[in-house]
Design a protein around this motif. Structure first.
Motif, PDB file in Angstrom:
ATOM      1  N   LEU A 304      30.861 -49.088  92.102  1.00 53.41           N
ATOM      2  CA  LEU A 304      29.441 -47.942  90.994  1.00 53.41           C
ATOM      3  C   LEU A 304      28.683 -47.399  91.301  1.00 53.41           C
ATOM      4  CD1 LEU A 304      28.461 -52.114  90.013  1.00 53.41           C
ATOM      5  CD2 LEU A 304      30.180 -50.641  89.174  1.00 53.41           C
ATOM      6  N   LYS A 305      28.407 -46.678  92.083  1.00 53.90           N
ATOM      7  CA  LYS A 305      27.700 -45.845  92.100  1.00 53.90           C
ATOM      8  C   LYS A 305      28.682 -43.745  91.827  1.00 53.90           C
ATOM      9  CE  LYS A 305      24.712 -42.752  95.094  1.00 53.90           C
ATOM     10  NZ  LYS A 305      23.525 -42.353  96.468  1.00 53.90           N
ATOM     11  N   ALA A 306      30.108 -44.739  92.495  1.00 55.58           N
ATOM     12  CA  ALA A 306      31.107 -43.502  92.056  1.00 55.58           C
ATOM     13  C   ALA A 306      31.338 -43.490  90.252  1.00 55.58           C
ATOM     14  CB  ALA A 306      32.180 -43.413  93.761  1.00 55.58           C
ATOM     15  N   PHE A 307      31.591 -44.745  90.267  1.00 57.87           N
ATOM     16  CA  PHE A 307      32.029 -44.723  88.942  1.00 57.87           C
ATOM     17  C   PHE A 307      30.782 -44.182  87.594  1.00 57.87           C
ATOM     18  CE2 PHE A 307      31.816 -47.244  85.163  1.00 57.87           C
ATOM     19  CZ  PHE A 307      32.430 -46.826  84.524  1.00 57.87           C
ATOM     20  N   VAL A 308      29.565 -44.549  88.231  1.00 59.39           N
ATOM     21  CA  VAL A 308      28.687 -43.929  87.111  1.00 59.39           C
ATOM     22  C   VAL A 308      28.680 -42.510  87.504  1.00 59.39           C
ATOM     23  CG1 VAL A 308      26.009 -44.090  86.877  1.00 59.39           C
ATOM     24  CG2 VAL A 308      27.066 -46.244  87.087  1.00 59.39           C
ATOM     25  N   HIS A 309      28.901 -42.069  88.649  1.00 58.43           N
ATOM     26  CA  HIS A 309      28.954 -40.101  88.532  1.00 58.43           C
ATOM     27  C   HIS A 309      30.356 -39.554  87.200  1.00 58.43           C
ATOM     28  CE1 HIS A 309      28.531 -36.665  90.936  1.00 58.43           C
ATOM     29  NE2 HIS A 309      29.821 -36.743  91.427  1.00 58.43           N
ATOM     30  N   LYS A 310      30.965 -40.277  88.335  1.00 54.71           N
ATOM     31  CA  LYS A 310      32.799 -39.812  87.589  1.00 54.71           C
ATOM     32  C   LYS A 310      32.869 -40.113  85.989  1.00 54.71           C
ATOM     33  CE  LYS A 310      37.502 -39.498  88.672  1.00 54.71           C
ATOM     34  NZ  LYS A 310      38.082 -39.642  89.508  1.00 54.71           N
ATOM     35  N   TYR A 311      32.515 -41.383  85.394  1.00 52.12           N
ATOM     36  CA  TYR A 311      32.542 -41.370  84.058  1.00 52.12           C
ATOM     37  C   TYR A 311      31.629 -40.991  82.992  1.00 52.12           C
ATOM     38  CZ  TYR A 311      37.339 -42.344  86.492  1.00 52.12           C
ATOM     39  OH  TYR A 311      37.972 -41.744  86.509  1.00 52.12           O
ATOM     40  N   TRP A 312      30.159 -41.152  83.673  1.00 51.61           N
ATOM     41  CA  TRP A 312      29.389 -41.594  82.871  1.00 51.61           C
ATOM     42  C   TRP A 312      28.042 -40.418  82.384  1.00 51.61           C
ATOM     43  CZ3 TRP A 312      27.772 -47.103  83.186  1.00 51.61           C
ATOM     44  CH2 TRP A 312      28.432 -48.552  83.034  1.00 51.61           C
ATOM     45  N   ASP A 313      27.809 -39.654  84.292  1.00 54.19           N
ATOM     46  CA  ASP A 313      27.278 -38.403  84.364  1.00 54.19           C
ATOM     47  C   ASP A 313      28.153 -37.299  83.838  1.00 54.19           C
ATOM     48  OD1 ASP A 313      24.922 -40.173  84.878  1.00 54.19           O
ATOM     49  OD2 ASP A 313      25.268 -39.957  87.169  1.00 54.19           O
ATOM     50  N   CYS A 314      29.148 -37.128  84.775  1.00 52.18           N
ATOM     51  CA  CYS A 314      29.794 -36.303  84.154  1.00 52.18           C
ATOM     52  C   CYS A 314      30.502 -36.100  82.891  1.00 52.18           C
ATOM     53  CB  CYS A 314      31.041 -36.085  85.562  1.00 52.18           C
ATOM     54  SG  CYS A 314      30.779 -35.711  87.346  1.00 52.18           S
ATOM     55  N   PRO A 315      30.929 -34.824  82.007  1.00 55.14           N
ATOM     56  CA  PRO A 315      31.902 -35.470  80.930  1.00 55.14           C
ATOM     57  C   PRO A 315      33.061 -35.227  81.167  1.00 55.14           C
ATOM     58  CG  PRO A 315      31.334 -32.831  81.775  1.00 55.14           C
ATOM     59  CD  PRO A 315      30.767 -33.860  82.800  1.00 55.14           C
ATOM     60  N   GLN A 316      33.719 -35.707  80.672  1.00 49.54           N
ATOM     61  CA  GLN A 316      35.226 -35.319  80.544  1.00 49.54           C
ATOM     62  C   GLN A 316      35.824 -33.591  80.627  1.00 49.54           C
ATOM     63  OE1 GLN A 316      37.838 -38.200  80.163  1.00 49.54           O
ATOM     64  NE2 GLN A 316      38.841 -36.908  80.772  1.00 49.54           N
ATOM     65  N   ILE A 317      36.320 -33.553  81.601  1.00 52.04           N
ATOM     66  CA  ILE A 317      37.093 -32.061  81.700  1.00 52.04           C
ATOM     67  C   ILE A 317      38.335 -32.339  81.578  1.00 52.04           C
ATOM     68  CG2 ILE A 317      37.031 -30.537  83.526  1.00 52.04           C
ATOM     69  CD1 ILE A 317      34.606 -31.227  84.661  1.00 52.04           C
ATOM     70  N   ILE A 318      39.116 -31.641  80.708  1.00 51.79           N
ATOM     71  CA  ILE A 318      40.237 -30.986  80.393  1.00 51.79           C
ATOM     72  C   ILE A 318      41.099 -30.349  81.231  1.00 51.79           C
ATOM     73  CG2 ILE A 318      42.057 -30.743  78.743  1.00 51.79           C
ATOM     74  CD1 ILE A 318      40.019 -32.903  77.682  1.00 51.79           C
TER      75      ILE A 318
END
Length: 483
Positions: A304-318
């Motif tokens: 969950l810590k990795a999920f929050v970082h990757k999908y909520w803290d980070c923006p979607q990068i094309i």
């Protein structure tokens, strides 16, 4: 007519329509617009078909009646004779299309199926999206608590992915992303790395399903749900206009999925939700002994810590392949991380904010062509470029040396916002992607030093006014800016 006689009539109708109509014409592309078009064809042919009956029929068509789904939503085969009659044309005329569009799988060659390209340039798995919508419709139309939305859209997938890959680093338990063979006529989506249970498309579809399911379940008592095609159009098929871009959008649309899903789901105590979901899965499968594994709790916390970082803290990068980048000329030079500086730019040309995935992608290709052919650089110069469509576009990326700030390229990342900001500011949303989301992603991901410094391009290169007078005045108020 008796119940058995009506059932026989329904299946006879199924056979007649299936053999005479086939798949809806022209629906061969794997994009959200084609899927919505197919759904609307069914609705137009069956004007009295309730949206809940339609999503149940879609679930039945794709064979998505696993034990946990049936636990929360009931069997999609438990339809009344009237509902069977209403959905016979769906099954008959569209079975092959909907089955292939919704049923999620990854082939041994890395092709991810059951996903579609959304209008905004992101890739979405349809199964978790539709389960979220069905959960919301069930709550709205039949009553009861909204207990199945998170487990069916994200909870089960995340939990099983965390548990099955607990011996791997948390950051590798989700993803990857990938690219389409052709963004204008998408037919095949190929992952960039070996798949986990929680690919990027599955997580995007899960976030969208959680958002739309929650929206539907909380509609006022006096308001009836819209048809499924209208629900999907409102979220995916929208147009931005003016310099405000997403700033002017008050409703829920797909480019905001990360912010909206966080606001909905973060208050739920995700750790408890995922653990309860896993316990339910193992109970239904009569494998409760798995819960005795003492590593489950730690795997879920780390995941969950990795999920929050990757999908909520980070923006979607094309990714580069999605916007149509040409190959790097030569061999990219690796950076020595973490870096100390973030250099802020504006593109100047294109001079207008880009408000859609096609427009931003054209701008990226134009910049790369100018940088490679006119300036003789190996690639587009920037590390990342921010659009006003809600997304960040990958340039040189996190790990490779850019050509953005003369004499300083190895010391920091160069990030530009598309547009000319001499006399006006970028949208608040675009600035937020850079100032908060991309920066936090970089620091937490070990790409930028925690005490990094922000400089405008003009501060370290004498001959430029970049990032424009208005924008430079704005960034002088940002945390980490230094004169």
């Amino acid at each position: 007519m008796s119940s058995s006689g009506l059932s026989c009539f329904v299946w006879a109708l199924f056979f007649i329509v299936f053999t005479t109509h086939g798949r809806p014409a022209g629906l061969h592309l794997r994009n959200m617009d084609s899927f919505i078009q197919a759904v609307q064809q069914v609705e137009d042919s069956n004007p009295d078909l309730p949206p809940l009956a339609l999503v149940r029929a879609l679930r039945r068509t794709a064979g998505n009646d696993d034990m946990m789904t049936v636990h929360f939503l009931g069997s999609s085969y438990n339809l009344s004779d009237a509902e069977m009659l209403e959905t016979a044309i769906l099954n008959a005329s569209s079975f092959s299309f909907f089955d292939k569009a919704i049923h999620h799988t990854v082939t041994d060659q890395g092709e991810e199926r059951g996903v579609v390209l959304a209008t905004d340039g992101t890739t979405v798995a349809l199964a978790p999206l539709l389960l979220g919508i069905e959960s919301g419709l069930k709550v709205k139309m039949e009553g009861g608590p909204a207990v199945g939305i998170f487990p069916l859209t994200l909870g089960r997938t995340l939990g099983l992915s965390f548990f099955s890959l607990q011996d791997f680093p948390p950051s590798t338990r989700m993803g990857p992303n990938g690219c389409w063979d052709n963004v204008d006529r998408p037919r095949m989506f190929k992952l960039s790395h070996p798949a986990t249970l929680a690919t990027d498309a599955v997580i995007s579809g899960g976030m969208d399903g959680a958002i739309l399911g929650t929206d539907i379940s909380t509609l006022p008592a006096s308001e009836q749900p819209r048809p499924l095609s209208e629900i999907l159009k409102g979220y995916y098929s929208f147009s931005l206009s003016g310099e405000q871009g997403l700033d002017a959008v008050t409703g829920h649309v797909s480019p905001k999925r990360r912010e909206i899903s966080r606001s909905i789901l973060e208050p739920l105590d995700l750790y408890s939700q995922v653990m309860e979901t896993l316990a339910l899965v193992w109970k239904l499968e009569k494998t409760e002994w798995i819960a005795m594994d003492t590593g489950v709790g730690k795997a879920v916390k780390d995941g969950l810590k990795a999920f929050v970082h990757k999908y909520w803290d980070c923006p979607q990068i094309i990714p580069r392949c999605q916007w149509g980048a040409k190959d790097y000329r030569g061999t990219p030079v690796p950076l020595s991380l973490p870096l100390q500086f973030l250099y802020v730019h504006h593109t100047y040309e294109p001079s207008s904010p880009c408000l859609s995935f096609p427009n931003c992608s054209r701008g990226m290709r134009s910049m790369q062509r100018f940088h490679q052919e006119d300036r003789g650089w190996n690639d587009v110069g920037y590390s990342f470029v921010v659009g006003s469509d809600g997304y960040v576009y990958e340039g040189r990326g996190w790990n490779h040396l850019g050509t953005h700030t003369r004499g300083r390229n190895s010391k920091g990342y160069g990030v530009s916002i598309i547009g000319d900001y001499t006399s006006s500011l970028p949208s608040r949303h675009a600035m937020g992607l850079l100032r908060h989301r991309l920066v936090r992603c970089a620091v937490d991901g070990g790409k930028l030093e925690a005490n990094f410094t922000i400089h405008g391009h003009r501060q370290v290169v004498n001959y430029t006014t970049c990032p424009g007078d208005a924008f430079f005045s704005e960034i002088r108020s940002w945390e980490h800016f230094r004169e």
